[in-house]
Design a protein around this motif. Sequence first.
Motif, PDB file in Angstrom:
ATOM      1  N   ALA A  95     -23.636 -34.016  13.247  1.00 40.65           N
ATOM      2  CA  ALA A  95     -24.576 -32.918  13.005  1.00 40.65           C
ATOM      3  C   ALA A  95     -25.419 -33.187  11.767  1.00 40.65           C
ATOM      4  CB  ALA A  95     -23.813 -31.607  12.857  1.00 40.65           C
ATOM      5  N   ARG A  96     -24.788 -33.751  10.716  1.00 42.91           N
ATOM      6  CA  ARG A  96     -25.542 -34.062   9.493  1.00 42.91           C
ATOM      7  C   ARG A  96     -26.477 -35.256   9.709  1.00 42.91           C
ATOM      8  NH1 ARG A  96     -23.104 -30.172   9.057  1.00 42.91           N
ATOM      9  NH2 ARG A  96     -25.183 -29.482   9.633  1.00 42.91           N
ATOM     10  N   VAL A  97     -26.092 -36.136  10.616  1.00 39.41           N
ATOM     11  CA  VAL A  97     -26.928 -37.295  10.907  1.00 39.41           C
ATOM     12  C   VAL A  97     -28.283 -36.862  11.467  1.00 39.41           C
ATOM     13  CG1 VAL A  97     -27.202 -39.179  12.572  1.00 39.41           C
ATOM     14  CG2 VAL A  97     -25.160 -39.059  11.150  1.00 39.41           C
ATOM     15  N   TYR A  98     -28.299 -35.839  12.328  1.00 39.34           N
ATOM     16  CA  TYR A  98     -29.557 -35.397  12.924  1.00 39.34           C
ATOM     17  C   TYR A  98     -30.534 -34.916  11.859  1.00 39.34           C
ATOM     18  CZ  TYR A  98     -28.059 -35.773  17.781  1.00 39.34           C
ATOM     19  OH  TYR A  98     -27.661 -36.254  18.995  1.00 39.34           O
ATOM     20  N   ALA A  99     -30.029 -34.207  10.848  1.00 40.36           N
ATOM     21  CA  ALA A  99     -30.918 -33.757   9.775  1.00 40.36           C
ATOM     22  C   ALA A  99     -31.502 -34.940   9.013  1.00 40.36           C
ATOM     23  CB  ALA A  99     -30.150 -32.835   8.828  1.00 40.36           C
ATOM     24  N   ALA A 100     -30.677 -35.975   8.764  1.00 39.59           N
ATOM     25  CA  ALA A 100     -31.178 -37.154   8.057  1.00 39.59           C
ATOM     26  C   ALA A 100     -32.201 -37.907   8.900  1.00 39.59           C
ATOM     27  CB  ALA A 100     -30.012 -38.071   7.693  1.00 39.59           C
ATOM     28  N   VAL A 101     -31.967 -37.986  10.207  1.00 38.67           N
ATOM     29  CA  VAL A 101     -32.928 -38.656  11.085  1.00 38.67           C
ATOM     30  C   VAL A 101     -34.261 -37.905  11.095  1.00 38.67           C
ATOM     31  CG1 VAL A 101     -33.439 -39.246  13.490  1.00 38.67           C
ATOM     32  CG2 VAL A 101     -31.193 -39.758  12.525  1.00 38.67           C
ATOM     33  N   ALA A 102     -34.208 -36.579  11.093  1.00 42.81           N
ATOM     34  CA  ALA A 102     -35.444 -35.794  11.052  1.00 42.81           C
ATOM     35  C   ALA A 102     -36.230 -36.077   9.776  1.00 42.81           C
ATOM     36  CB  ALA A 102     -35.121 -34.304  11.153  1.00 42.81           C
ATOM     37  N   ALA A 103     -35.517 -36.227   8.656  1.00 42.81           N
ATOM     38  CA  ALA A 103     -36.202 -36.536   7.395  1.00 42.81           C
ATOM     39  C   ALA A 103     -36.833 -37.918   7.415  1.00 42.81           C
ATOM     40  CB  ALA A 103     -35.209 -36.437   6.232  1.00 42.81           C
ATOM     41  N   LEU A 104     -36.393 -38.774   8.312  1.00 47.05           N
ATOM     42  CA  LEU A 104     -36.971 -40.114   8.440  1.00 47.05           C
ATOM     43  C   LEU A 104     -38.088 -40.146   9.474  1.00 47.05           C
ATOM     44  CD1 LEU A 104     -36.413 -42.992   7.292  1.00 47.05           C
ATOM     45  CD2 LEU A 104     -35.029 -43.396   9.344  1.00 47.05           C
ATOM     46  N   VAL A 105     -37.951 -39.355  10.532  1.00 49.64           N
ATOM     47  CA  VAL A 105     -38.874 -39.431  11.659  1.00 49.64           C
ATOM     48  C   VAL A 105     -40.164 -38.649  11.403  1.00 49.64           C
ATOM     49  CG1 VAL A 105     -39.189 -38.738  14.071  1.00 49.64           C
ATOM     50  CG2 VAL A 105     -37.101 -39.906  13.367  1.00 49.64           C
ATOM     51  N   GLU A 106     -40.058 -37.457  10.804  1.00 44.72           N
ATOM     52  CA  GLU A 106     -41.260 -36.639  10.626  1.00 44.72           C
ATOM     53  C   GLU A 106     -42.298 -37.296   9.714  1.00 44.72           C
ATOM     54  OE1 GLU A 106     -42.097 -34.107  12.459  1.00 44.72           O
ATOM     55  OE2 GLU A 106     -40.229 -34.490  13.510  1.00 44.72           O
ATOM     56  N   PRO A 107     -41.914 -37.922   8.583  1.00 39.64           N
ATOM     57  CA  PRO A 107     -42.931 -38.669   7.825  1.00 39.64           C
ATOM     58  C   PRO A 107     -43.551 -39.806   8.629  1.00 39.64           C
ATOM     59  CG  PRO A 107     -41.004 -38.271   6.462  1.00 39.64           C
ATOM     60  CD  PRO A 107     -40.634 -37.861   7.848  1.00 39.64           C
ATOM     61  N   PHE A 108     -42.757 -40.420   9.502  1.00 39.22           N
ATOM     62  CA  PHE A 108     -43.280 -41.474  10.371  1.00 39.22           C
ATOM     63  C   PHE A 108     -44.373 -40.916  11.280  1.00 39.22           C
ATOM     64  CE2 PHE A 108     -42.904 -43.451  14.604  1.00 39.22           C
ATOM     65  CZ  PHE A 108     -43.276 -44.745  14.296  1.00 39.22           C
ATOM     66  N   ARG A 109     -44.110 -39.757  11.860  1.00 37.59           N
ATOM     67  CA  ARG A 109     -45.112 -39.128  12.720  1.00 37.59           C
ATOM     68  C   ARG A 109     -46.354 -38.753  11.911  1.00 37.59           C
ATOM     69  NH1 ARG A 109     -46.919 -34.111  13.494  1.00 37.59           N
ATOM     70  NH2 ARG A 109     -47.697 -33.497  15.547  1.00 37.59           N
ATOM     71  N   ASP A 110     -46.163 -38.189  10.728  1.00 34.25           N
ATOM     72  CA  ASP A 110     -47.313 -37.802   9.905  1.00 34.25           C
ATOM     73  C   ASP A 110     -48.165 -39.016   9.540  1.00 34.25           C
ATOM     74  OD1 ASP A 110     -46.419 -35.242  10.034  1.00 34.25           O
ATOM     75  OD2 ASP A 110     -45.505 -35.211   8.052  1.00 34.25           O
ATOM     76  N   ARG A 111     -47.515 -40.134   9.244  1.00 30.63           N
ATOM     77  CA  ARG A 111     -48.257 -41.341   8.901  1.00 30.63           C
ATOM     78  C   ARG A 111     -49.113 -41.806  10.096  1.00 30.63           C
ATOM     79  NH1 ARG A 111     -47.132 -45.583   5.397  1.00 30.63           N
ATOM     80  NH2 ARG A 111     -46.155 -43.972   4.117  1.00 30.63           N
ATOM     81  N   LEU A 112     -48.550 -41.738  11.283  1.00 30.31           N
ATOM     82  CA  LEU A 112     -49.313 -42.140  12.467  1.00 30.31           C
ATOM     83  C   LEU A 112     -50.500 -41.210  12.699  1.00 30.31           C
ATOM     84  CD1 LEU A 112     -46.511 -43.091  15.025  1.00 30.31           C
ATOM     85  CD2 LEU A 112     -47.962 -44.622  13.689  1.00 30.31           C
ATOM     86  N   VAL A 113     -50.285 -39.906  12.537  1.00 27.18           N
ATOM     87  CA  VAL A 113     -51.381 -38.953  12.726  1.00 27.18           C
ATOM     88  C   VAL A 113     -52.503 -39.230  11.726  1.00 27.18           C
ATOM     89  CG1 VAL A 113     -52.028 -36.524  12.539  1.00 27.18           C
ATOM     90  CG2 VAL A 113     -49.957 -37.160  13.762  1.00 27.18           C
ATOM     91  N   GLU A 114     -52.143 -39.513  10.476  1.00 30.29           N
ATOM     92  CA  GLU A 114     -53.158 -39.838   9.474  1.00 30.29           C
ATOM     93  C   GLU A 114     -53.987 -41.041   9.903  1.00 30.29           C
ATOM     94  OE1 GLU A 114     -51.299 -40.455   5.748  1.00 30.29           O
ATOM     95  OE2 GLU A 114     -50.713 -38.368   5.469  1.00 30.29           O
TER      96      GLU A 114
END
Length: 658
Positions: free
Chosen positions: A84-103
């Motif tokens: 369960a804690r792993v999913y939160a850490a993955v989200a903290a890694l994935v969302e900046p990745f998505r934001d970088r692509l959108v930029e």
Amino acid sequence: MTGRTDSPVRGGLPSRGLRFLLARWRVLLRLTAWSVLETGQTFLLGYGPARALDDGFLRGRPDVGLAWLAVAGLGVLAGAYGTARVYAAVAALVEPFRDRLVERVVARGVRTGDAGSLSGLTQQVEIARDTFAGLVMVSRSFLFTAAGALAGLFTLAPPLLLVVGPPLAAGVALFAAALRPLARRQEAFLVTDEALAGHLGAVCPGLRDITATGAEAHIAAATGERVEAEFRAARSLAHWGVLRVASLALGGQLPIVLLLATAPWLLAHGVTTGALVGALAYVTQSLLPALRNLIHGLGTSGSRLTVVLRRLTPTDSAGADGTGGDVTRSRTGPRFTAARPAPGGVPSDAVGRTAAGHSPPVPSPPALSLSSVTFAYGPASTPVVDDLDLTLPPGSHLAVVGPSGVGKSTLTALVAGLLTPDRGTIAVGGHPVPGPEAAAARVLIPQEAYVFGGTLAENLAYLRPDAVPEEELLAAAETVGLAPLAHRIGGLGARVDPAALSAGERQLVALTRAYLSYAPLALLDEATCHLDAETEERAERAFAARPGGTLVVVAHRISSARRAGRVLVMDGRNTACGGHEELVRSSALYRDLVGSWAPASSRRRSEPALSLRDADRVDAVAGPGLAGDGRHVVAHGPVGQVQAPGDLRDGGPLGREG
């Protein structure tokens, strides 16, 4: 997502991915810590049952066996908490990745007219984000699961590693060797699929023309070639996909067979019964599922992610956004480079030279000129625009009218450079279309207005390269008619929810944005169709009054044509252009259009030639106030050509398709 702009892209995808991960080392440490907790679960999954057998049940001590099983159960609970804690850490890694692509997509394409930007934002970025999240999960899971299982095997009995380790390593190595060819074939398949989809997108709308011109065989042959190309790419991808099955069989299923086949040898060399059962548990419950997830995840999703990232973040001599370095940047993103025209349509530097007396006045080029322009949707189709000549001086106000489907929107698309004429030339402000100078000198407002989820001020200043003073924004909103909406939602700083705005409100936002732009030529393609007559008049008069501005409006009300200085009646080769009164006298089509348009004061009811109380219940003319109610049959066109009410959009007002 921040407003920061990255430095130019260097290196390939692996190096950029490594830099991205190293910049988020704290998130990686947190992800590793919670994954270690899952490793403990994997370790106890085989070690607990082994001890329960060897130290408990096989020695006649069920209490000890149950205790070890309880320890294994606690390990499962601890592992679930870690997951369960792993999913939160993955989200903290994935969302900046998505934001970088959108930029990157926005910087490279949205403001520079890249045709692939819409797909990049709406589909490819989401594919990349979801795929990246899945790859992080399966790769992390396999790494820590394998570590926990191999540690457990070594703890139970080192000889077990000799049986399980080599085939597992061979399966992973075989799969790793096949990844690059799989990615190439996945990309080839996507390219052929896109080519087929684009071809069908061009063919399907013209099926009637294809049949009418007898081009079925030619089109079928071209379509068949693309279908065959996609089939070959899919077959090649499937052939290489066999290696994934072989990798899974070698690394995950062969160890089970080897453990059973070597069981007598293992038991003879000190491996206990419980240790052998624990080894089988490690392979069947941990290693095999983790390897299966890794192979299916990386084999399909990994190849897809590689392809999508190559398209979203190209490595070329351009900047990080792929714009080639011609776009200047501000805090809010790319800027246009068009210079604001001076009053009268003369460039500001030309005005300065004339005032200083260094050169004689230079006559302004036409705001818009078309010479023998012809366009058809297909080589054998009837031209929609046929040998059209048109010249508009700066400051002109032209209304384009005609029956639905005659080519009014096609004309605006040709002027905007969205379509290329089959013959003839188009120039905006003396600059040829298509071209960057012509694109900077015109602004197109389509029927479906685009509003994004920023503040109202950001929406209005979107087409301006400089910071727009609040006073100018408020003045433009008041002039066009947006001020009541701005006041209702909380002012210029309020955030806009596009879904909460009506179609007419979105049109007002788009109109004000275009009014604030520096482009002297404004093309309104049904851009006021959702506004009432009074608001439409206010907006059109605002555009017509812009200093040096030229207005071309596709009219859907007779009032728009009356306000225009010139009216273009489109009717194929019989196109006519002139003033309202002149065209009423000389153009039969224009007289018909004027007759079918009711003035605003009588818009509440239709004005048929025959009464609605007619015994045959027939309206002879479809007026703009007539609503198809499922009961009347309306003669829309010459006498004898009757349409069923279902074709007249029952329940909706008619007369909007000018």
